[in-house]
Design an enzyme around this catalytic site. Structure first.
Site, PDB file in Angstrom:
ATOM      1  N   ASN A   1       3.536   1.529  -4.249  1.00 35.80           N
ATOM      2  CA  ASN A   1       2.663   0.734  -5.111  1.00 35.80           C
ATOM      3  C   ASN A   1       2.590   1.231  -6.560  1.00 35.80           C
ATOM      4  O   ASN A   1       2.144   0.498  -7.435  1.00 35.80           O
ATOM      5  CB  ASN A   1       1.264   0.647  -4.498  1.00 35.80           C
TER       6      ASN A   1
ATOM      7  N   HIS B   1     -10.956   7.153  -0.952  1.00 36.77           N
ATOM      8  CA  HIS B   1     -10.881   6.084   0.044  1.00 36.77           C
ATOM      9  C   HIS B   1      -9.738   6.455   0.974  1.00 36.77           C
ATOM     10  O   HIS B   1      -8.602   6.111   0.763  1.00 36.77           O
ATOM     11  CB  HIS B   1     -10.592   4.772  -0.675  1.00 36.77           C
TER      12      HIS B   1
ATOM     13  N   ALA C   1      -2.132 -12.737  -5.172  1.00 34.87           N
ATOM     14  CA  ALA C   1      -2.787 -13.879  -4.510  1.00 34.87           C
ATOM     15  C   ALA C   1      -2.543 -13.831  -3.007  1.00 34.87           C
ATOM     16  O   ALA C   1      -2.397 -14.854  -2.347  1.00 34.87           O
ATOM     17  CB  ALA C   1      -2.268 -15.193  -5.104  1.00 34.87           C
ATOM     18  N   GLY C   2      -2.485 -12.622  -2.490  1.00 40.82           N
ATOM     19  CA  GLY C   2      -2.300 -12.444  -1.045  1.00 40.82           C
ATOM     20  C   GLY C   2      -3.621 -12.582  -0.318  1.00 40.82           C
ATOM     21  O   GLY C   2      -4.531 -13.300  -0.767  1.00 40.82           O
TER      22      GLY C   2
ATOM     23  N   ARG D   1      -2.711   5.618   3.938  1.00 35.68           N
ATOM     24  CA  ARG D   1      -2.798   5.101   2.578  1.00 35.68           C
ATOM     25  C   ARG D   1      -1.893   5.912   1.667  1.00 35.68           C
ATOM     26  O   ARG D   1      -1.325   5.416   0.716  1.00 35.68           O
ATOM     27  CB  ARG D   1      -4.236   5.202   2.069  1.00 35.68           C
TER      28      ARG D   1
END
Ligand code: APR
Length: 308
Positions: free
Chosen positions: A95, A175, A10-11, A88
């Site tokens: 992550n 990406h 919910a960032g 990234r």
């Protein structure tokens, strides 16, 4: 019964996306985060905007996966954003742990859902979610190409004083720094950009698109982009939930398409009620194919770092 969408994290990206989703008024939305009370607070605030904006969608926040059960779509945005100077790729180990644990819970609580991965490094995290969930490949898709394409379209429209709606483009590949903007297929109201702009200028815009995320990271100082990323996810959710079957570039698990096997790479896909309903193979030139392969190799390296 209305559809149910869960947004994990919910960032900045997760809460902006939730706001966009509830304003669509086509699904109830659950926002999950590990920070106690925070998603509940944001959700209550959004719920109270309903009477003003006229939506009836329910939105709740939770720290318990039970509240996310039986979602139709789960969008995963939890994790660390990039810091200035960080690629990234540096993010992968940080992550991996989060996405591994989140995916286990998502697969357990919503075994029939379609997962949309947003956390970076995107392609590697989508690969991890696919591996851990055991879901078929049509139900795990990564958001990247829609955002990269939107950036490319923005720059082209700005340059030509054209409407963004008239600019069509494709950005394929991972990406990251190896993404492959297909300038050859970019058109403005049907006219190829090669007829509208000098080749060098197109190349500069291609490079700015490649650096699009980093440009914003640098300006923000802390955190990374979230307005355009959340809008991009929204377009994917629209296509799935409303079974629109739009074709857009997304990270998909390739099994031989484009000569790539067993890896998530950005390619055009048809998104509908079943998730990825088709992987669209466009004919690439030799140099584009080579760039796509290089991009796939970069994803492969990250997948190897994760050891899956
Ligand atoms: N489970 C659920 N939520 C988690 C977990 C976890 N295990 N670990 C962290 N989070 C939450 C954080 O508490 C935080 O609220 O993920 C949220 C991430 O939000 P932000 O730090 O604001 O990051 P954001 O800008 O939203 O970016 C999220 O999207 O675009 C990508 O690169 C970006 O990977 C990043 C992700």
């Amino acid at each position: 019964m209305r559809s149910k969408i869960t947004v994990v994290g919910a960032g900045f990206v997760g809460s902006t996306l939730t706001q966009r989703l509830v304003e669509r008024d086509y699904a109830d939305v659950v926002m999950f985060d590990i920070i106690p009370n925070m998603p509940q607070g944001k959700a209550l605030d959004m719920l109270q905007a309903g009477p003003v904006l006229g939506y009836d969608s329910l939105v709740v926040g939770t720290n318990d996966y039970a509240g996310t059960a039986n979602s139709d779509i789960v969008v995963i945005t939890s994790g660390f954003p990039r810091k200035p100077g960080m690629s990234r790729d540096d993010l992968v180990k940080k992550n991996q742990e989060i996405i591994g644990q989140v995916t286990q819970e998502v697969a357990k609580n919503s075994p029939n859902c379609i997962i949309i991965m947003v956390t970076n490094p995107l392609d590697a995290m989508a690969q991890l979610a696919h591996h851990i969930s055991g879901f078929p490949r049509n139900r795990v898709v990564g958001m990247a190409g829609v955002l990269d394409t939107a950036r490319f379209r923005t720059f082209i429209a700005q340059e030509l004083g054209a409407s963004v709606r008239d600019v069509q483009a494709y950005v394929l590949g991972g990406h990251g720094d190896t993404m492959v903007p297909l300038a050859r297929m970019c058109t403005v109201a049907g006219v190829p950009i090669s007829q509208l702009m000098a080749a060098e200028r197109i190349e500069q815009i291609v490079q700015r698109t490649r650096d699009g995320g980093a440009e914003i990271v640098k300006l923000l100082g802390t955190g990374s982009a979230y307005f355009a990323p959340s809008a991009s996810v929204l377009q994917m959710v629209d296509s799935i939930l409303l079974d629109k079957k739009m074709i857009m570039p997304c990270a998909a698990y390739l099994q031989g398409e484009y000569g790539i096997n067993g890896l998530f790479v950005g390619v055009p896909v048809k998104l509908g009620a079943q998730g990825i309903e088709q992987i669209v193979e466009v004919e690439l030139s030799e140099s584009e194919r080579a760039l796509l392969k290089k991009s796939a190799d970069a994803v492969k390296e990250l997948v190897e770092v994760m050891g899956i």
